[in-house]
Design a protein around this motif. Structure first.
Motif, PDB file in Angstrom:
ATOM      1  N   GLU A 223      49.355  30.055  -4.488  1.00  0.00           N
ATOM      2  CA  GLU A 223      50.068  30.256  -5.756  1.00  0.00           C
ATOM      3  C   GLU A 223      50.172  28.949  -6.542  1.00  0.00           C
ATOM      4  O   GLU A 223      49.991  28.929  -7.772  1.00  0.00           O
ATOM      5  CB  GLU A 223      51.472  30.817  -5.481  1.00  0.00           C
ATOM      6  N   GLN A 224      50.456  27.866  -5.843  1.00  0.00           N
ATOM      7  CA  GLN A 224      50.560  26.572  -6.514  1.00  0.00           C
ATOM      8  C   GLN A 224      49.194  26.082  -6.967  1.00  0.00           C
ATOM      9  O   GLN A 224      49.055  25.500  -8.057  1.00  0.00           O
ATOM     10  CB  GLN A 224      51.218  25.544  -5.592  1.00  0.00           C
ATOM     11  N   LEU A 225      48.189  26.301  -6.134  1.00  0.00           N
ATOM     12  CA  LEU A 225      46.832  25.896  -6.496  1.00  0.00           C
ATOM     13  C   LEU A 225      46.388  26.590  -7.780  1.00  0.00           C
ATOM     14  O   LEU A 225      45.847  25.948  -8.691  1.00  0.00           O
ATOM     15  CB  LEU A 225      45.880  26.208  -5.343  1.00  0.00           C
ATOM     16  N   PHE A 226      46.614  27.906  -7.860  1.00  0.00           N
ATOM     17  CA  PHE A 226      46.223  28.645  -9.062  1.00  0.00           C
ATOM     18  C   PHE A 226      46.978  28.140 -10.288  1.00  0.00           C
ATOM     19  O   PHE A 226      46.411  28.036 -11.377  1.00  0.00           O
ATOM     20  CB  PHE A 226      46.482  30.139  -8.879  1.00  0.00           C
ATOM     21  N   ALA A 227      48.244  27.821 -10.123  1.00  0.00           N
ATOM     22  CA  ALA A 227      49.091  27.455 -11.261  1.00  0.00           C
ATOM     23  C   ALA A 227      48.800  26.058 -11.791  1.00  0.00           C
ATOM     24  O   ALA A 227      48.906  25.821 -13.001  1.00  0.00           O
ATOM     25  CB  ALA A 227      50.565  27.563 -10.863  1.00  0.00           C
ATOM     26  N   GLU A 228      48.425  25.121 -10.924  1.00  0.00           N
ATOM     27  CA  GLU A 228      48.322  23.726 -11.337  1.00  0.00           C
ATOM     28  C   GLU A 228      46.902  23.253 -11.610  1.00  0.00           C
ATOM     29  O   GLU A 228      46.704  22.175 -12.186  1.00  0.00           O
ATOM     30  CB  GLU A 228      48.951  22.819 -10.273  1.00  0.00           C
ATOM     31  N   SER A 229      45.896  24.028 -11.228  1.00  0.00           N
ATOM     32  CA  SER A 229      44.514  23.549 -11.309  1.00  0.00           C
ATOM     33  C   SER A 229      43.904  23.793 -12.680  1.00  0.00           C
ATOM     34  O   SER A 229      44.100  24.846 -13.296  1.00  0.00           O
ATOM     35  CB  SER A 229      43.654  24.232 -10.243  1.00  0.00           C
ATOM     36  N   ASP A 230      43.121  22.799 -13.128  1.00  0.00           N
ATOM     37  CA  ASP A 230      42.335  22.967 -14.352  1.00  0.00           C
ATOM     38  C   ASP A 230      40.978  23.588 -14.042  1.00  0.00           C
ATOM     39  O   ASP A 230      40.398  24.282 -14.873  1.00  0.00           O
ATOM     40  CB  ASP A 230      42.136  21.603 -15.023  1.00  0.00           C
ATOM     41  N   LEU A 231      40.483  23.318 -12.859  1.00  0.00           N
ATOM     42  CA  LEU A 231      39.224  23.879 -12.372  1.00  0.00           C
ATOM     43  C   LEU A 231      39.476  24.450 -10.985  1.00  0.00           C
ATOM     44  O   LEU A 231      39.982  23.755 -10.105  1.00  0.00           O
ATOM     45  CB  LEU A 231      38.145  22.787 -12.298  1.00  0.00           C
ATOM     46  N   ILE A 232      39.138  25.727 -10.790  1.00  0.00           N
ATOM     47  CA  ILE A 232      39.337  26.396  -9.505  1.00  0.00           C
ATOM     48  C   ILE A 232      37.975  26.842  -8.982  1.00  0.00           C
ATOM     49  O   ILE A 232      37.237  27.550  -9.681  1.00  0.00           O
ATOM     50  CB  ILE A 232      40.274  27.612  -9.644  1.00  0.00           C
ATOM     51  N   SER A 233      37.637  26.425  -7.769  1.00  0.00           N
ATOM     52  CA  SER A 233      36.361  26.798  -7.175  1.00  0.00           C
ATOM     53  C   SER A 233      36.606  27.472  -5.831  1.00  0.00           C
ATOM     54  O   SER A 233      37.406  26.990  -5.016  1.00  0.00           O
ATOM     55  CB  SER A 233      35.485  25.553  -6.991  1.00  0.00           C
ATOM     56  N   LEU A 234      35.924  28.585  -5.594  1.00  0.00           N
ATOM     57  CA  LEU A 234      36.147  29.412  -4.408  1.00  0.00           C
ATOM     58  C   LEU A 234      35.093  29.123  -3.345  1.00  0.00           C
ATOM     59  O   LEU A 234      33.887  29.219  -3.613  1.00  0.00           O
ATOM     60  CB  LEU A 234      36.110  30.893  -4.783  1.00  0.00           C
ATOM     61  N   HIS A 235      35.545  28.819  -2.135  1.00  0.00           N
ATOM     62  CA  HIS A 235      34.628  28.497  -1.044  1.00  0.00           C
ATOM     63  C   HIS A 235      35.127  29.080   0.277  1.00  0.00           C
ATOM     64  O   HIS A 235      34.965  28.463   1.336  1.00  0.00           O
ATOM     65  CB  HIS A 235      34.443  26.984  -0.940  1.00  0.00           C
ATOM     66  N   VAL A 236      35.715  30.259   0.236  1.00  0.00           N
ATOM     67  CA  VAL A 236      36.167  30.947   1.454  1.00  0.00           C
ATOM     68  C   VAL A 236      35.229  32.110   1.743  1.00  0.00           C
ATOM     69  O   VAL A 236      34.591  32.649   0.842  1.00  0.00           O
ATOM     70  CB  VAL A 236      37.620  31.462   1.309  1.00  0.00           C
ATOM     71  N   PRO A 237      35.121  32.532   3.006  1.00  0.00           N
ATOM     72  CA  PRO A 237      34.302  33.702   3.325  1.00  0.00           C
ATOM     73  C   PRO A 237      34.991  34.979   2.870  1.00  0.00           C
ATOM     74  O   PRO A 237      36.206  34.998   2.637  1.00  0.00           O
ATOM     75  CB  PRO A 237      34.203  33.644   4.853  1.00  0.00           C
TER      76      PRO A 237
ATOM     77  N   LEU B 216      37.269  28.911 -13.886  1.00  0.00           N
ATOM     78  CA  LEU B 216      37.132  29.537 -12.572  1.00  0.00           C
ATOM     79  C   LEU B 216      35.658  29.605 -12.195  1.00  0.00           C
ATOM     80  O   LEU B 216      34.830  30.055 -12.996  1.00  0.00           O
ATOM     81  CB  LEU B 216      37.718  30.952 -12.589  1.00  0.00           C
ATOM     82  N   VAL B 217      35.336  29.156 -10.985  1.00  0.00           N
ATOM     83  CA  VAL B 217      33.958  29.195 -10.498  1.00  0.00           C
ATOM     84  C   VAL B 217      33.938  29.906  -9.149  1.00  0.00           C
ATOM     85  O   VAL B 217      34.737  29.604  -8.262  1.00  0.00           O
ATOM     86  CB  VAL B 217      33.380  27.770 -10.339  1.00  0.00           C
ATOM     87  N   ASN B 218      33.006  30.850  -8.999  1.00  0.00           N
ATOM     88  CA  ASN B 218      32.835  31.538  -7.716  1.00  0.00           C
ATOM     89  C   ASN B 218      31.370  31.500  -7.312  1.00  0.00           C
ATOM     90  O   ASN B 218      30.522  32.139  -7.931  1.00  0.00           O
ATOM     91  CB  ASN B 218      33.303  32.998  -7.806  1.00  0.00           C
ATOM     92  N   SER B 219      31.081  30.727  -6.265  1.00  0.00           N
ATOM     93  CA  SER B 219      29.726  30.658  -5.718  1.00  0.00           C
ATOM     94  C   SER B 219      29.724  31.091  -4.259  1.00  0.00           C
ATOM     95  O   SER B 219      28.799  30.783  -3.512  1.00  0.00           O
ATOM     96  CB  SER B 219      29.180  29.220  -5.834  1.00  0.00           C
ATOM     97  N   SER B 220      30.756  31.832  -3.849  1.00  0.00           N
ATOM     98  CA  SER B 220      30.901  32.231  -2.453  1.00  0.00           C
ATOM     99  C   SER B 220      30.528  33.699  -2.249  1.00  0.00           C
ATOM    100  O   SER B 220      29.404  34.009  -1.868  1.00  0.00           O
ATOM    101  CB  SER B 220      32.334  31.970  -1.983  1.00  0.00           C
ATOM    102  N   ARG B 221      31.448  34.616  -2.529  1.00  0.00           N
ATOM    103  CA  ARG B 221      31.201  36.043  -2.395  1.00  0.00           C
ATOM    104  C   ARG B 221      31.896  36.780  -3.539  1.00  0.00           C
ATOM    105  O   ARG B 221      33.033  36.462  -3.895  1.00  0.00           O
ATOM    106  CB  ARG B 221      31.706  36.585  -1.049  1.00  0.00           C
ATOM    107  N   GLY B 222      31.218  37.777  -4.089  1.00  0.00           N
ATOM    108  CA  GLY B 222      31.739  38.479  -5.246  1.00  0.00           C
ATOM    109  C   GLY B 222      33.062  39.161  -5.000  1.00  0.00           C
ATOM    110  O   GLY B 222      33.914  39.240  -5.896  1.00  0.00           O
ATOM    111  N   GLY B 223      33.259  39.667  -3.776  1.00  0.00           N
ATOM    112  CA  GLY B 223      34.470  40.408  -3.465  1.00  0.00           C
ATOM    113  C   GLY B 223      35.730  39.575  -3.451  1.00  0.00           C
ATOM    114  O   GLY B 223      36.832  40.121  -3.322  1.00  0.00           O
TER     115      GLY B 223
END
Length: 336
Positions: free
Chosen positions: A195-209, A232-239
């Protein structure tokens, strides 16, 4: 032994054929198909002991049962992710399953940064204009990443590579993962709740399975917490991303940019030429209409270095199967 590979990309084929010929000196026959594996194409695999699969193949209970009935004994997934494989059903059918547990994390991390820079600096729009000899700068203003905050969800090998690049830009680092990565801590990363990461970040990148607990981790609530001008950047999985919630957020004029190399329903579209067909996926079509969204077709891994490592690991997985041993890439061991 007969080996068949599904979902083979044109530039991947030479790597696969050369590696298997060199490793086995023609003792085992490899057949490469551009077709994806599903219930309609699974009969082609009849008689092939080893099946090499891609992330866009369908390996549910029905397909796995058909493979086992046709004589298949090994599924060798040519990727790190394996959410498309029903591992329980594979075990029940007596199928061994392996994957590629490691390949160049820089390939994905660098591409994620390419997406971030592309949407931030309006590069696609600028190139289209320049091709039409329109060299105005109207609407092309971006922001410095320096001194802003990068939020990295998932700090494994790829997330860490992304963090190193972010640190090079002079960014503040926020991260979230089950365990804290010492390398990320050494970079100055502070671990916080999502929740804090989403609120404070200017750039969010997803790298979880993609797991049941990470499915739609970027949902309506997460998007509502993000800054109006976040990227927002997603290079991991669409789901990982709730597409409908993302579209609603973009329609409301929020988020400065979105870079997507993956999409929830990508198996029906990505890595295929659909240019002469009607686009029937309304959500994907809608995403394409936003001028601050860049969609690419799951190509972040696609470098010479990464593909070479993937192919080498796949060869080793087949070799392990022939020698009747499990290795570090084994997901479901062979029976007996």
């Amino acid at each position: 032994m007969q080996i068949i590979a599904y979902g083979v990309l044109a530039d991947e084929r030479n790597y696969l054929e050369s590696a298997f010929n060199e490793a086995f000196e023609g003792a085992h026959t490899l057949r490469c198909l551009e077709l994806f594996l599903d219930k309609d194409t699974v009969p082609i695999a009849s008689g092939y002991e080893s099946v090499l699969t891609s992330v866009n193949d369908t390996l549910d209970a029905e397909v796995l049962g058909a493979l086992a009935a046709g004589g298949t004994r090994l599924i060798a997934q040519r990727s790190t992710g394996y959410n498309n494989i029903d591992l329980r059903a594979a075990g029940d059918c007596g199928l061994a399953v392996s994957r590629v547990s490691y390949y160049s994390p820089e390939s994905v991390a660098e591409f994620a940064w390419a997406l971030a820079l592309t949407v931030n600096r309006r590069i696609v729009r600028a190139v289209i204009r320049a091709r039409e000899f329109d060299f105005r700068l109207d609407g092309l203003m971006g922001r410095d990443f320096h001194s802003r905050t990068a939020g990295i969800l998932g700090t494994g090998k790829i997330g860490t590579a992304f963090a190193r690049i972010a640190r090079g830009f002079g960014m503040r680092l926020l991260g979230h993962d089950i365990d804290k990565n010492p390398e990320c801590l050494a970079l100055g990363m502070r671990y916080v709740a999502p929740e804090q990461l989403f609120a404070e970040s200017d750039l969010i990148s997803l790298h979880v399975p993609l797991l049941p607990e990470t499915h739609h981790i970027v949902n309506e609530d997460a998007l509502a917490r993000m800054k109006d001008d976040a990227i927002l950047v997603n290079s991991s999985r669409g789901g990982l991303v709730d597409t409908d919630a993302l579209i609603a957020t973009l329609r409301a004029g929020r988020l400065d940019g979105v870079g997507l190399d993956v999409y929830e329903e990508e198996a029906a579209w990505f890595h295929l030429d659909k240019s002469l067909e009607v686009m029937t996926d309304d959500a994907l079509a809608r995403l394409m209409t936003f001028n601050n969204v860049v969609v690419t077709s799951h190509q972040a891994f696609f470098t010479q270095d990464a593909v070479g490592q993937i192919v080498a690991a796949t060869v080793q997985n087949v070799r392990d199967h022939l020698d009747r041993r499990s290795g570090p890439n084994t997901l479901v061991p062979a029976r007996g």
